[in-house]
Design a protein around this motif. Structure first.
Motif, PDB file in Angstrom:
ATOM      1  N   GLU A  50       0.828  -1.200   0.000  1.00 59.51           N
ATOM      2  CA  GLU A  50       0.000   0.000   0.000  1.00 59.51           C
ATOM      3  C   GLU A  50       0.868   1.258   0.000  1.00 59.51           C
ATOM      4  OE1 GLU A  50      -4.235   1.198   1.960  1.00 59.51           O
ATOM      5  OE2 GLU A  50      -2.749   0.334   3.317  1.00 59.51           O
ATOM      6  N   MET A  51       1.973   1.209   0.725  1.00 60.02           N
ATOM      7  CA  MET A  51       2.898   2.345   0.732  1.00 60.02           C
ATOM      8  C   MET A  51       3.470   2.576  -0.663  1.00 60.02           C
ATOM      9  SD  MET A  51       3.977   4.429   3.109  1.00 60.02           S
ATOM     10  CE  MET A  51       5.283   5.642   3.393  1.00 60.02           C
ATOM     11  N   TYR A  52       3.826   1.496  -1.337  1.00 57.10           N
ATOM     12  CA  TYR A  52       4.355   1.581  -2.701  1.00 57.10           C
ATOM     13  C   TYR A  52       3.324   2.224  -3.626  1.00 57.10           C
ATOM     14  CZ  TYR A  52       6.173  -0.032  -7.218  1.00 57.10           C
ATOM     15  OH  TYR A  52       6.637  -0.099  -8.516  1.00 57.10           O
ATOM     16  N   LEU A  53       2.074   1.809  -3.487  1.00 58.65           N
ATOM     17  CA  LEU A  53       1.006   2.342  -4.329  1.00 58.65           C
ATOM     18  C   LEU A  53       0.772   3.824  -4.056  1.00 58.65           C
ATOM     19  CD1 LEU A  53      -1.405   1.784  -6.299  1.00 58.65           C
ATOM     20  CD2 LEU A  53      -2.755   1.265  -4.262  1.00 58.65           C
TER      21      LEU A  53
ATOM     22  N   LEU B  36     -16.720  -2.337  13.360  1.00 59.55           N
ATOM     23  CA  LEU B  36     -17.097  -1.226  12.507  1.00 59.55           C
ATOM     24  C   LEU B  36     -17.888  -1.782  11.332  1.00 59.55           C
ATOM     25  CD1 LEU B  36     -13.833   0.958  12.346  1.00 59.55           C
ATOM     26  CD2 LEU B  36     -15.911   1.438  13.635  1.00 59.55           C
ATOM     27  N   ASN B  37     -18.825  -0.999  10.820  1.00 54.99           N
ATOM     28  CA  ASN B  37     -19.652  -1.474   9.720  1.00 54.99           C
ATOM     29  C   ASN B  37     -18.949  -1.396   8.379  1.00 54.99           C
ATOM     30  OD1 ASN B  37     -21.965  -2.227  11.115  1.00 54.99           O
ATOM     31  ND2 ASN B  37     -22.798  -0.152  11.116  1.00 54.99           N
ATOM     32  N   TYR B  38     -18.193  -0.335   8.159  1.00 58.79           N
ATOM     33  CA  TYR B  38     -17.622  -0.122   6.829  1.00 58.79           C
ATOM     34  C   TYR B  38     -16.178  -0.605   6.772  1.00 58.79           C
ATOM     35  CZ  TYR B  38     -16.393   2.049   2.417  1.00 58.79           C
ATOM     36  OH  TYR B  38     -15.988   2.254   1.126  1.00 58.79           O
ATOM     37  N   PRO B  39     -15.826  -1.455   5.806  1.00 59.14           N
ATOM     38  CA  PRO B  39     -14.443  -1.940   5.683  1.00 59.14           C
ATOM     39  C   PRO B  39     -13.592  -0.950   4.902  1.00 59.14           C
ATOM     40  CG  PRO B  39     -15.836  -3.052   4.092  1.00 59.14           C
ATOM     41  CD  PRO B  39     -16.744  -2.142   4.870  1.00 59.14           C
ATOM     42  N   TYR B  40     -13.023  -0.004   5.582  1.00 59.95           N
ATOM     43  CA  TYR B  40     -12.256   1.063   4.934  1.00 59.95           C
ATOM     44  C   TYR B  40     -11.154   0.469   4.057  1.00 59.95           C
ATOM     45  CZ  TYR B  40     -14.667   4.081   8.213  1.00 59.95           C
ATOM     46  OH  TYR B  40     -15.640   4.738   8.907  1.00 59.95           O
ATOM     47  N   SER B  41     -11.223   0.746   2.760  1.00 59.13           N
ATOM     48  CA  SER B  41     -10.322   0.106   1.803  1.00 59.13           C
ATOM     49  C   SER B  41      -9.238   1.070   1.363  1.00 59.13           C
ATOM     50  CB  SER B  41     -11.117  -0.374   0.583  1.00 59.13           C
ATOM     51  OG  SER B  41     -11.632   0.737  -0.135  1.00 59.13           O
ATOM     52  N   THR B  42      -8.357   0.556   0.485  1.00 58.33           N
ATOM     53  CA  THR B  42      -7.286   1.389  -0.069  1.00 58.33           C
ATOM     54  C   THR B  42      -7.854   2.536  -0.891  1.00 58.33           C
ATOM     55  OG1 THR B  42      -5.818  -0.530  -0.111  1.00 58.33           O
ATOM     56  CG2 THR B  42      -5.214   1.326  -1.509  1.00 58.33           C
TER      57      THR B  42
ATOM     58  N   THR C 118       3.443  11.269   6.516  1.00 53.69           N
ATOM     59  CA  THR C 118       1.991  11.330   6.352  1.00 53.69           C
ATOM     60  C   THR C 118       1.456  10.029   5.777  1.00 53.69           C
ATOM     61  OG1 THR C 118       2.082  13.725   6.017  1.00 53.69           O
ATOM     62  CG2 THR C 118       0.098  12.586   5.270  1.00 53.69           C
ATOM     63  N   LEU C 119       2.153   9.498   4.755  1.00 53.10           N
ATOM     64  CA  LEU C 119       1.717   8.241   4.140  1.00 53.10           C
ATOM     65  C   LEU C 119       1.746   7.100   5.156  1.00 53.10           C
ATOM     66  CD1 LEU C 119       3.536   8.434   0.670  1.00 53.10           C
ATOM     67  CD2 LEU C 119       1.169   9.041   1.218  1.00 53.10           C
ATOM     68  N   THR C 120       2.785   7.063   5.977  1.00 50.27           N
ATOM     69  CA  THR C 120       2.901   5.997   6.977  1.00 50.27           C
ATOM     70  C   THR C 120       1.764   6.071   7.986  1.00 50.27           C
ATOM     71  OG1 THR C 120       5.310   5.972   6.743  1.00 50.27           O
ATOM     72  CG2 THR C 120       4.398   5.003   8.737  1.00 50.27           C
TER      73      THR C 120
ATOM     74  N   GLU D   4     -10.173   4.636  -0.210  1.00 53.80           N
ATOM     75  CA  GLU D   4     -10.306   5.861   0.577  1.00 53.80           C
ATOM     76  C   GLU D   4      -8.955   6.530   0.810  1.00 53.80           C
ATOM     77  OE1 GLU D   4     -13.829   3.954   0.500  1.00 53.80           O
ATOM     78  OE2 GLU D   4     -12.186   3.027   1.622  1.00 53.80           O
ATOM     79  N   VAL D   5      -7.923   5.725   1.081  1.00 52.13           N
ATOM     80  CA  VAL D   5      -6.596   6.293   1.320  1.00 52.13           C
ATOM     81  C   VAL D   5      -6.059   6.926   0.043  1.00 52.13           C
ATOM     82  CG1 VAL D   5      -4.342   5.858   2.322  1.00 52.13           C
ATOM     83  CG2 VAL D   5      -6.264   4.418   2.968  1.00 52.13           C
ATOM     84  N   VAL D   6      -6.273   6.266  -1.085  1.00 55.29           N
ATOM     85  CA  VAL D   6      -5.821   6.814  -2.370  1.00 55.29           C
ATOM     86  C   VAL D   6      -6.497   8.156  -2.630  1.00 55.29           C
ATOM     87  CG1 VAL D   6      -5.940   6.495  -4.866  1.00 55.29           C
ATOM     88  CG2 VAL D   6      -5.201   4.611  -3.400  1.00 55.29           C
ATOM     89  N   SER D   7      -7.774   8.244  -2.308  1.00 53.89           N
ATOM     90  CA  SER D   7      -8.495   9.501  -2.515  1.00 53.89           C
ATOM     91  C   SER D   7      -7.882  10.626  -1.690  1.00 53.89           C
ATOM     92  CB  SER D   7      -9.969   9.306  -2.143  1.00 53.89           C
ATOM     93  OG  SER D   7     -10.677  10.522  -2.252  1.00 53.89           O
ATOM     94  N   ILE D   8      -7.518  10.334  -0.453  1.00 58.91           N
ATOM     95  CA  ILE D   8      -6.904  11.349   0.408  1.00 58.91           C
ATOM     96  C   ILE D   8      -5.548  11.773  -0.146  1.00 58.91           C
ATOM     97  CG2 ILE D   8      -5.939  11.762   2.704  1.00 58.91           C
ATOM     98  CD1 ILE D   8      -8.102   9.893   3.822  1.00 58.91           C
ATOM     99  N   VAL D   9      -4.730  10.783  -0.535  1.00 62.34           N
ATOM    100  CA  VAL D   9      -3.378  11.085  -1.018  1.00 62.34           C
ATOM    101  C   VAL D   9      -3.417  11.862  -2.321  1.00 62.34           C
ATOM    102  CG1 VAL D   9      -1.246  10.038  -1.859  1.00 62.34           C
ATOM    103  CG2 VAL D   9      -2.349   9.142   0.195  1.00 62.34           C
ATOM    104  N   ARG D  10      -4.303  11.500  -3.222  1.00 61.81           N
ATOM    105  CA  ARG D  10      -4.398  12.233  -4.498  1.00 61.81           C
ATOM    106  C   ARG D  10      -4.780  13.686  -4.250  1.00 61.81           C
ATOM    107  NH1 ARG D  10      -7.873   8.834  -8.783  1.00 61.81           N
ATOM    108  NH2 ARG D  10      -7.285  10.629 -10.052  1.00 61.81           N
ATOM    109  N   HIS D  11      -5.669  13.897  -3.280  1.00 60.31           N
ATOM    110  CA  HIS D  11      -6.059  15.272  -2.964  1.00 60.31           C
ATOM    111  C   HIS D  11      -4.888  16.042  -2.353  1.00 60.31           C
ATOM    112  CE1 HIS D  11      -9.382  18.200  -2.144  1.00 60.31           C
ATOM    113  NE2 HIS D  11      -8.446  18.676  -1.322  1.00 60.31           N
TER     114      HIS D  11
END
Length: 543
Positions: A67-70, A102-108, A82-84, A110-117
């Motif tokens: 995930e860090m590589y991505l 938790l109900n929602y399985p937070y996936s990659t 920040t990425l770590t 969501e993280v990609v969306s944050i990093v791209r922003h």
């Protein structure tokens, strides 16, 4: 595969001499992506439906390194620190989702969306960015607090955002549950008020018990009354400032009347103040697991065991009852086996059935000082009784015990579940007393066998579950794990049996688990894990 126009697709190498047959290419491959079944994606159970004709692979979340590589490719200028933090925080959130907390399985995603922003707008507020992905759990205060705790622990400070969201949520709920009102009148003294035999709504004033937005009397939303009294009407809520502006002597008098009424209520249910404190000591540690289990029950849908024929299809097998329609040109003359959509207009006609078989043998009391196994079991039983309250139409349950004195000791009868704290506390006390005074011996296998057999003979339910709680003290009585596994398999297809070990000497529980069929036994030394275990059991048996 039969197409709607009558042509048939055949695998490569099959005889395809007929004009309406199509042979697939030797290199033809079909790759299907499917969501996991259940909330929140509501995906179908793909493996159960067509797993036998596909080579199925479960795609797990990427490892932290992957995930860090991505993320570095999406945000080459975003600081590694920040990425770590993002990778570690969202990794823990996924673990909580897998555990059912938790109900929602937070996936990659969501993280990609944050990093791209962040890559495009590095000066934007991190709190707002992360807040955008919290919408899935924002309407559950407990879940929002849990997510906030995880993110803050990993250095993503969003506490201020979370507090604002929680306050906003509370305000929304307050608006939904009550109507704001201003009284402007002074209080004169606490009293019960008159009981209205017609139970009509009373807003304001200080005459009637069960009124709303008034003063002096027992009711809701008002001020100066001795205690709350809900008569089922809309609530007119005075502001906190107006409720707080009460003379001290009036407040003290209301408090004294409140305590007297509370003591009287305890006497009505024969529960002393001492008993109430003891019950609270048992209840306080399980409040969060109870809420989690109730959330699981709220979202539960019963699965259908059998696939049904769906008629009026454009493909499938020819329906011989619609031959005439086919001759006249109708194309909806086929039928095929499929499962009805459980999420569309679903009405559960029969309750599911749970039989909880608890261990009240002497070893539970004897070794309670060693690992709190009896305390843990009592808390587990209390958790079930608390969480299942109000869900009797979804799951009907009873509780029986087993010890050296018997294997079908009734504690909660079917249809007579406890209705208040006193009744639940009495059940807990009876269980503890039996474990303290019963003769030595073990009836785990006999209790499991009897529970599965009797449940299989019942007719008025969709699916049945037997859950046996045990302290894994089997070796002492020369009981083999295979005997326990066999007792949980009664041969009745609608009954599934499971055992949860909540106590163990050394590694006996883990050893027994490895020798039993996969998914049939669990080890639970941490009671906070029990909702997750029950969720796994419900998922495999009911959903």
């Amino acid at each position: 595969m039969l197409l709607s126009d009558g042509r048939r697709i055949l695998p490569h190498g099959a005889s395809a001499t007929a004009p309406n047959c199509i042979e697939t290419h030797s290199e033809f491959r079909l790759i299907v992506l499917a969501n996991r079944p259940g909330f929140p994606f509501l995906g179908n159970d793909f493996f159960a439906a067509v797993g036998d004709v596909f080579s199925c692979h479960a795609i797990e979340n990427p490892t932290p390194d992957s995930e860090m590589y991505l993320l570095k490719r999406y945000g080459p200028t975003v600081p590694n620190e920040t990425l770590t933090m993002l990778v570690n925080a969202f990794g823990e959130l996924r673990t909580l989702a897998d555990e059912g907390l938790l109900n929602y399985p937070y996936s990659t995603r969501e993280v990609v969306s944050i990093v791209r922003h962040l890559e495009r707008y590095p000066q934007d507020d991190m709190c707002e960015l992360i807040g955008n992905v919290l919408d899935f759990d924002r309407y559950q205060p407990e879940a929002l607090q849990q997510v906030t705790h995880v993110l803050t622990k990993h250095g993503l400070l969003i506490e201020a955002y979370a507090k604002d969201e929680l306050q906003s949520l509370r305000n929304q709920r307050q608006l939904q549950l009550s109507i704001q009102r201003h009284s402007g009148l002074d209080v004169s003294g606490s009293k019960l008020g008159k009981l209205d035999p017609k139970n009509e709504p009373h807003v304001g004033g200080n005459t009637w018990a069960g009124g709303s937005g008034g003063r002096d009397t027992a009711g809701l939303g008002g001020k100066g009354g001795p205690f709350r009294l809900d008569k089922g009407h809309n609530v007119y809520q005075l502001s906190d400032d107006e409720k707080a502006d009460i003379p001290e002597k009036i407040t003290q008098a209301a408090r004294e009347m409140n305590r007297k009424a509370f003591e009287q209520k305890l006497q009505e249910i024969k529960m002393s103040a001492h008993d109430h404190r003891l019950y609270a000591q048992l209840n306080d540690p399980i409040r969060m697991p109870v809420q989690q289990l109730r959330a699981i029950l709220e979202a539960m849908q019963t699965k259908s065991k059998e696939r049904q024929w769906q008629k009026y299809q454009t493909q499938g097998e020819l329906d011989d009852t619609r031959l005439i329609e086919g001759i006249t040109g109708d194309k909806n003359i086929y039928k095929r086996r499929s499962e009805a959509n459980p999420w569309a207009d679903y009405v559960q006609t029969k309750p599911n059935r749970l039989k909880l078989v608890v261990d009240v043998s002497g070893s539970m009391y004897r070794f309670n000082g060693h690992d709190r196994r009896l305390d843990r079991e009592l808390e587990a039983v209390l958790m079930v009784m608390e969480a299942f309250e109000g869900y009797e139409k979804k799951i009907a349950y009873d509780i029986v015990g087993h010890s050296g004195e018997g294997w079908n000791l009734p504690f909660v009868n079917l249809g007579s579940v406890p209705k208040n704290d006193k009744e639940r506390y009495d059940i807990i006390r009876m269980m503890r007393a039996h474990s303290q005074f019963c003769w030595s011996g073990d009836s785990t296998v006999k209790a499991a066998e009897e529970a599965c057999t009797t449940l299989g003979a019942e007719l008025n339910y969709d699916n049945g579950i037997v859950v046996v709680l045990s302290d894994a003290n089997l070796a002492r009585y020369r009981i083999l794990p295979k005997d326990l596994a066999l007792s949980l398999s009664c041969g009745e297809p609608k009954v599934k049996g499971y055992v949860i070990f909540i106590g163990s000497l050394a590694e006996e529980a883990d050893k027994i688990k490895t020798e039993m069929p996969v998914g049939q036994s669990y080890v639970c030394m941490d009671l906070t894990k029990l909702p997750q275990i029950l969720q796994n059991i419900f998922t495999s048996s009911l959903f």
